[in-house]
Design a protein around this motif. Sequence first.
Motif, PDB file in Angstrom:
ATOM      1  N   ALA A  50       0.828  -1.212   0.000  1.00 14.33           N
ATOM      2  CA  ALA A  50       0.000   0.000   0.000  1.00 14.33           C
ATOM      3  C   ALA A  50       0.860   1.259   0.000  1.00 14.33           C
ATOM      4  N   VAL A  51       1.837   1.342   0.886  1.00 14.31           N
ATOM      5  CA  VAL A  51       2.639   2.569   0.967  1.00 14.31           C
ATOM      6  C   VAL A  51       3.580   2.703  -0.224  1.00 14.31           C
ATOM      7  N   ALA A  52       3.837   1.590  -0.935  1.00 10.22           N
ATOM      8  CA  ALA A  52       4.629   1.677  -2.160  1.00 10.22           C
ATOM      9  C   ALA A  52       3.867   2.385  -3.275  1.00 10.22           C
ATOM     10  N   ASP A  53       2.527   2.419  -3.158  1.00  8.08           N
ATOM     11  CA  ASP A  53       1.696   3.155  -4.116  1.00  8.08           C
ATOM     12  C   ASP A  53       1.699   4.618  -3.682  1.00  8.08           C
ATOM     13  N   ARG A  54       2.735   5.321  -4.053  1.00  4.15           N
ATOM     14  CA  ARG A  54       2.927   6.679  -3.546  1.00  4.15           C
ATOM     15  C   ARG A  54       1.980   7.669  -4.216  1.00  4.15           C
ATOM     16  N   PRO A  55       1.460   8.605  -3.457  1.00  2.00           N
ATOM     17  CA  PRO A  55       0.554   9.593  -4.036  1.00  2.00           C
ATOM     18  C   PRO A  55       1.314  10.642  -4.845  1.00  2.00           C
ATOM     19  N   ARG A  56       0.567  11.337  -5.674  1.00  2.00           N
ATOM     20  CA  ARG A  56       1.085  12.538  -6.318  1.00  2.00           C
ATOM     21  C   ARG A  56       0.875  13.691  -5.337  1.00  2.00           C
ATOM     22  N   ILE A  57       1.948  14.302  -4.921  1.00  2.00           N
ATOM     23  CA  ILE A  57       1.888  15.344  -3.894  1.00  2.00           C
ATOM     24  C   ILE A  57       1.820  16.708  -4.565  1.00  2.00           C
ATOM     25  N   GLY A  58       0.845  17.512  -4.170  1.00  2.00           N
ATOM     26  CA  GLY A  58       0.674  18.840  -4.738  1.00  2.00           C
ATOM     27  C   GLY A  58       0.432  19.870  -3.656  1.00  2.00           C
ATOM     28  N   ARG A  59       0.050  21.041  -4.120  1.00  2.00           N
ATOM     29  CA  ARG A  59      -0.170  22.156  -3.205  1.00  2.00           C
ATOM     30  C   ARG A  59      -1.194  23.080  -3.836  1.00  2.00           C
ATOM     31  N   VAL A  60      -2.136  23.561  -3.045  1.00  2.00           N
ATOM     32  CA  VAL A  60      -3.143  24.486  -3.537  1.00  2.00           C
ATOM     33  C   VAL A  60      -3.227  25.651  -2.546  1.00  2.00           C
ATOM     34  N   ALA A  61      -3.369  26.865  -3.060  1.00  2.00           N
ATOM     35  CA  ALA A  61      -3.433  28.061  -2.211  1.00  2.00           C
ATOM     36  C   ALA A  61      -4.872  28.301  -1.776  1.00  2.00           C
ATOM     37  N   VAL A  62      -5.067  28.492  -0.477  1.00  2.00           N
ATOM     38  CA  VAL A  62      -6.400  28.776   0.081  1.00  2.00           C
ATOM     39  C   VAL A  62      -6.252  29.910   1.093  1.00  2.00           C
ATOM     40  N   THR A  63      -6.819  31.060   0.764  1.00  2.00           N
ATOM     41  CA  THR A  63      -6.816  32.212   1.670  1.00  2.00           C
ATOM     42  C   THR A  63      -5.416  32.484   2.221  1.00  2.00           C
ATOM     43  N   GLY A  64      -4.459  32.531   1.324  1.00  2.00           N
ATOM     44  CA  GLY A  64      -3.107  32.918   1.689  1.00  2.00           C
ATOM     45  C   GLY A  64      -2.227  31.826   2.248  1.00  2.00           C
ATOM     46  N   ALA A  65      -2.707  30.600   2.325  1.00  2.00           N
ATOM     47  CA  ALA A  65      -1.903  29.494   2.860  1.00  2.00           C
ATOM     48  C   ALA A  65      -1.795  28.388   1.819  1.00  2.00           C
ATOM     49  N   GLY A  66      -0.620  27.789   1.714  1.00  2.00           N
ATOM     50  CA  GLY A  66      -0.436  26.643   0.852  1.00  2.00           C
ATOM     51  C   GLY A  66      -0.876  25.374   1.548  1.00  2.00           C
ATOM     52  N   ILE A  67      -1.755  24.604   0.886  1.00  2.00           N
ATOM     53  CA  ILE A  67      -2.332  23.392   1.473  1.00  2.00           C
ATOM     54  C   ILE A  67      -1.776  22.173   0.745  1.00  2.00           C
ATOM     55  N   GLU A  68      -1.178  21.265   1.500  1.00  2.00           N
ATOM     56  CA  GLU A  68      -0.588  20.044   0.960  1.00  2.00           C
ATOM     57  C   GLU A  68      -1.680  19.061   0.545  1.00  2.00           C
ATOM     58  N   THR A  69      -1.549  18.486  -0.653  1.00  2.00           N
ATOM     59  CA  THR A  69      -2.532  17.516  -1.142  1.00  2.00           C
ATOM     60  C   THR A  69      -1.826  16.259  -1.620  1.00  2.00           C
TER      61      THR A  69
END
Length: 310
Positions: free
Chosen positions: A31-50
């Motif tokens: 399961a953990v070998a199936d690594r996610p695609r890590i991104g970032r989205v801006a919300v009200t002045g803060a970067g949110i990890e996705t």
Amino acid sequence: MSALPPDPNLSAPLRHLEGDVPPAPDWFRDAVADRPRIGRVAVTGAGIETFVWGKSGRPGLMLLHGNGAHAGWWRFIAPFFAESHRVAALSWSGMGGSDWRETYDLDTFADEIGAAAESAGLFEAGAPVMVGHSFGCFPMLTEAGRAAGRWRGAVIVDPPIFSPERRAGRRREDGRFAPHRIYPTLEEALGRFRFAPMQPCETLYIADLIARESLREVAGGWSWRFDPSLWARLALPDRAAMVREARCPLALVTGARSDLMRPADAAYVQGLLPPGSPRIDLPEAYHHVMVDQPLAFVAALRAPLAVWPG
């Protein structure tokens, strides 16, 4: 009479490992070998990890972690749904790899859900489903109360919503907080990891994963990634009203051994749900159900996904 010393299995479940990674079963490693695609989205002045798993165009599934946690708490759960869903998780502002804020509120946390879901493409196949654990239930319910039809359903997992009798006996928090300690070595920092509320843990391979991803290297050593002042800067509205005001189907998943959500609390929350809402109680699970009984938790989530077809 002197007080008994704290149980190290509760207060420091990883200390005896001395920084070593514990053995893990094949399903977890896969399961953990199936690594996610890590991104970032801006919300009200803060970067949110996705984190995102699965192909675009599939039904959307949004996973929302609890207080002081991070998106990595879903790394061993999300891959089980990635063959059938587009799955996303976020780290709330003030937690994980997301930015900290000067102040926090549930409306902004709910905005983070919508922005992360949009950026991950969860709405491409229609209304997605949300799953919120513990504190994550509150922004989830806030978002669920905004617009009918936007979400196909929401799964409330062991939420800190208490019966009137339990609320009457709870001590009010005073809003104080202390800054994080800095530990000189990763081994010492891992040895200080514990669950909140404290509970036994037989899946040390999971605890080790989430503990390592809860830390960051700073000047002088290692420290936790969440904002220790968050709860001093956040007020919650009436929790029962949040459940009643949700505008999508709801389901409740509880840990049968949870010390946070006790049987009377679970019965109280079940009474707030619309008639016919699914309730799944996981035997041998404490509050952190995805850690305690991960495969049973996967099976439990599949039930409401089947009840709420896309």
